[in-house]
Design a protein around this motif. Structure first.
Motif, mmCIF file in Angstrom:
data_model
loop_
_atom_site.group_PDB
_atom_site.id
_atom_site.type_symbol
_atom_site.label_atom_id
_atom_site.label_comp_id
_atom_site.label_asym_id
_atom_site.label_seq_id
_atom_site.Cartn_x
_atom_site.Cartn_y
_atom_site.Cartn_z
ATOM 1 N N SER A 23 0.831 -1.211 0.000
ATOM 2 C CA SER A 23 0.000 0.000 0.000
ATOM 3 C C SER A 23 0.862 1.256 0.000
ATOM 4 C CB SER A 23 -0.936 0.005 1.211
ATOM 5 O OG SER A 23 -1.862 -1.049 1.141
ATOM 6 N N LEU A 24 1.931 1.236 0.785
ATOM 7 C CA LEU A 24 2.838 2.383 0.828
ATOM 8 C C LEU A 24 3.463 2.636 -0.536
ATOM 9 C CD1 LEU A 24 4.591 1.663 4.242
ATOM 10 C CD2 LEU A 24 3.360 3.773 3.695
ATOM 11 N N ASN A 25 3.864 1.558 -1.182
ATOM 12 C CA ASN A 25 4.473 1.684 -2.509
ATOM 13 C C ASN A 25 3.462 2.217 -3.525
ATOM 14 O OD1 ASN A 25 6.714 1.173 -4.401
ATOM 15 N ND2 ASN A 25 5.331 -0.364 -5.260
ATOM 16 N N GLU A 26 2.227 1.697 -3.478
ATOM 17 C CA GLU A 26 1.192 2.133 -4.416
ATOM 18 C C GLU A 26 0.784 3.583 -4.165
ATOM 19 O OE1 GLU A 26 -0.900 -2.256 -5.045
ATOM 20 O OE2 GLU A 26 -1.832 -0.768 -3.727
ATOM 21 N N ALA A 27 0.894 4.025 -2.902
ATOM 22 C CA ALA A 27 0.533 5.404 -2.563
ATOM 23 C C ALA A 27 1.665 6.384 -2.844
ATOM 24 C CB ALA A 27 0.126 5.490 -1.097
ATOM 25 N N GLY A 28 2.816 5.871 -3.271
ATOM 26 C CA GLY A 28 3.929 6.744 -3.630
ATOM 27 C C GLY A 28 4.826 7.149 -2.492
ATOM 28 N N ALA A 64 -1.344 5.772 11.586
ATOM 29 C CA ALA A 64 -2.178 4.860 10.800
ATOM 30 C C ALA A 64 -1.485 3.511 10.620
ATOM 31 C CB ALA A 64 -2.497 5.476 9.445
ATOM 32 N N LEU A 65 -0.201 3.552 10.308
ATOM 33 C CA LEU A 65 0.554 2.304 10.146
ATOM 34 C C LEU A 65 0.640 1.544 11.465
ATOM 35 C CD1 LEU A 65 3.412 3.649 7.852
ATOM 36 C CD2 LEU A 65 1.668 1.974 7.205
ATOM 37 N N GLY A 66 0.798 2.288 12.563
ATOM 38 C CA GLY A 66 0.830 1.645 13.874
ATOM 39 C C GLY A 66 -0.474 0.944 14.197
ATOM 40 N N ILE A 67 -1.590 1.581 13.859
ATOM 41 C CA ILE A 67 -2.911 0.983 14.076
ATOM 42 C C ILE A 67 -3.086 -0.276 13.232
ATOM 43 C CG2 ILE A 67 -5.372 1.314 13.560
ATOM 44 C CD1 ILE A 67 -5.001 4.265 14.407
ATOM 45 N N ILE A 97 -6.210 6.389 6.314
ATOM 46 C CA ILE A 97 -6.153 5.026 6.857
ATOM 47 C C ILE A 97 -6.676 4.027 5.831
ATOM 48 C CG2 ILE A 97 -7.014 3.496 8.667
ATOM 49 C CD1 ILE A 97 -7.089 5.935 10.535
ATOM 50 N N ARG A 98 -7.787 4.380 5.181
ATOM 51 C CA ARG A 98 -8.340 3.470 4.149
ATOM 52 C C ARG A 98 -7.340 3.244 3.020
ATOM 53 N NH1 ARG A 98 -13.028 7.003 4.783
ATOM 54 N NH2 ARG A 98 -14.567 5.986 6.117
ATOM 55 N N LYS A 99 -6.643 4.297 2.653
ATOM 56 C CA LYS A 99 -5.669 4.192 1.564
ATOM 57 C C LYS A 99 -4.545 3.228 1.924
ATOM 58 C CE LYS A 99 -3.254 7.299 -1.636
ATOM 59 N NZ LYS A 99 -2.924 8.726 -1.908
#
Length: 463
Positions: A23-28, A64-67, A97-99
């Motif tokens: 997700s992190l990679n896709e979000a840039g 968000a990542l921690g959650i 968070i959804r992203k």
């Protein structure tokens, strides 16, 4: 409290699972920001943290990542609660968070905010949710009505805690915290660290680690200019600056609601594409204003500080302060909205006679004395800032299973409009917004109002 900016790390170095890394990679997302590099390892370890960091520092992704890293999607109960000062910020946080959770199957994020009917939230709560994001007043209302069960809650986040205190949410926060398990992890984020935040942090957690994240280097790319206001009408002064600078977009900050509305009205009367944002507006009007400005169909937003909290514009050319803010932290927060993401920004402050004391305090942070300049005169040929775009509002949203792709499909079905005619799209629970070129607006309205999308009829109107 640590003031050290850590060496930037890669997200792959902190033990995140494959879904989140994808997700992190896709979000840039490339490298961690300082706030992420400093706080995320501690958050993932389960520590309580209090983080002082400016807006735009990347703090939302950190918590968000921690959650998400420890969330169990098979346990359909609230496992995280994020409290925010405004509905606008809560919506933004929920979307972030959804992203990041897009590759985690069946994860549900629910916003609980005022300004929308409670009945929709009650229905959603009955179906369950993993992450709750909301404002203190509405969340406490659900708590008092026994609609929330925090038995499985693992993480409590107080985002922009300083603003929540400024807005008088102390009692609500205390009441909500009292209903959560003592075993929870506590994450508190604040742009400033006044006495009230220290007291709140101690109430929420006795052993939180305190982190002060150094301001990002991008702050150095913000040029500050101070103009002497004298007896010049502030609305006229703002108009001259806008005509002189011709920014793509601009936020004008005012210290009072009345001043914000007056200046916006004056600009509109002079042909500017401008809107006002302040606490006297109804929530639906605030939502529409935010969308129009963030989508570029309005180029000037005249706002009070509290109302503009949570409005995240990635590229803001110019910030104008009509008089120095009530406190210096707020002044810093205002100017920090321009020059983000490494871009150069310009912050202009109009200084009146009543600002003399605050100017001297502000000057303590400058290497040289602040030089007040005379107000510039706009070139004769300069024109008011107008937008080439218009935002349309559709009478349906996520509850109708409406997606951005469905709206694009409806607008391009007859091949007269292309993607070049379509700007930003935002789909909320009950509404959707799409921005189109001015010349394409009439045809776009006809396409939506006279046909079906996913087998349903929706009404659309231009804002």
């Amino acid at each position: 409290m640590s003031n050290t900016t850590p060496v930037i790390q890669q997200f792959s170095e902190v033990g995140l699972n494959d879904e989140l890394l994808k997700s992190l990679n896709e979000a840039g997302y490339q490298q961690m920001t300082p706030v992420q590099a400093m706080s995320l390892p501690l958050i993932l370890r389960g520590d309580d943290v209090v983080v002082q960091a400016q807006t735009g520092s990347g703090k939302t992704a950190a918590f968000a990542l921690g959650i998400l890293a420890k969330l169990d999607v098979t346990e359909f109960a609230p496992q995280a609660l994020v409290l925010c000062p405004t509905r606008e910020l809560a919506e933004q946080v929920a979307e972030a968070i959804r992203k990041l959770a897009k590759n985690m199957a069946n994860l549900k994020v629910l916003t609980l905010c005022g300004g929308v009917p409670t009945r929709h939230q009650i229905t959603s709560l009955e179906h369950g949710a993993h992450v709750l994001v909301g404002t203190p007043g509405r969340v406490l209302d659900h708590v008092n009505q026994n609609r929330l069960n925090f038995a499985k809650l693992q993480t409590l986040v107080l985002d922009e805690a300083d603003r929540m205190l400024e807005m008088g949410f102390q009692d609500e926060l205390r009441a909500i915290v009292a209903k959560t398990p003592n075993s929870r992890q506590n994450l508190l984020f604040s742009a400033t660290y006044p006495k009230g935040i220290k007291q709140l942090a101690e109430q929420v957690s006795k052993n939180a680690q305190l982190l002060k994240v150094a301001e990002a280097p991008t702050q150095a790319k913000i040029s500050q200019v101070f103009y002497q206001l004298d007896d010049t009408d502030s609305a006229y002064a703002v108009q001259q600056i806008l005509l002189n600078q011709q920014p793509q977009n601009c936020m004008v900050f005012c210290n009072t609601k009345a001043e914000a509305q007056r200046i916006a009205d004056k600009l509109i009367g002079k042909g500017f594409s401008a809107l006002a944002l302040h606490g006297d507006l109804e929530q639906k009007d605030r939502d529409q204003t935010m969308v129009q400005f963030s989508h570029g169909s309005a180029r000037v937003l005249v706002a009070t500080d509290v109302a503009a909290r949570g409005l995240d514009i990635a590229e803001l050319d110019l910030v104008i302060s009509v008089n120095i803010a009530h406190d210096l932290d707020t002044h810093t927060h205002r100017i920090g909205r321009t020059g983000r993401a490494g871009a150069e920004g310009l912050a202009i402050t109009l200084v009146g006679a009543q600002d003399d004391y605050k100017l001297r305090l502000l000057e303590d942070d400058f290497a040289k004395p602040i030089q007040l300049q005379p107000l510039p005169t706009a070139p004769a040929a300069s024109k008011p800032l107008q937008s080439d775009w218009v935002t349309l509002q559709l009478s349906g949203g996520k509850k109708d299973k409406l997606r951005p792709g469905d709206i694009v499909g409806a607008l391009t079905r007859d091949n007269k409009l292309t993607m070049q005619h379509i700007g930003k799209i935002k789909v909320q629970s009950n509404w959707a917004f799409v921005t189109v070129e001015q010349g394409a607006a009439k045809h776009a309205l006809n396409l939506i109002n006279n046909d079906k999308i996913k087998g349903k009829r929706f009404r659309a109107r231009a804002l």
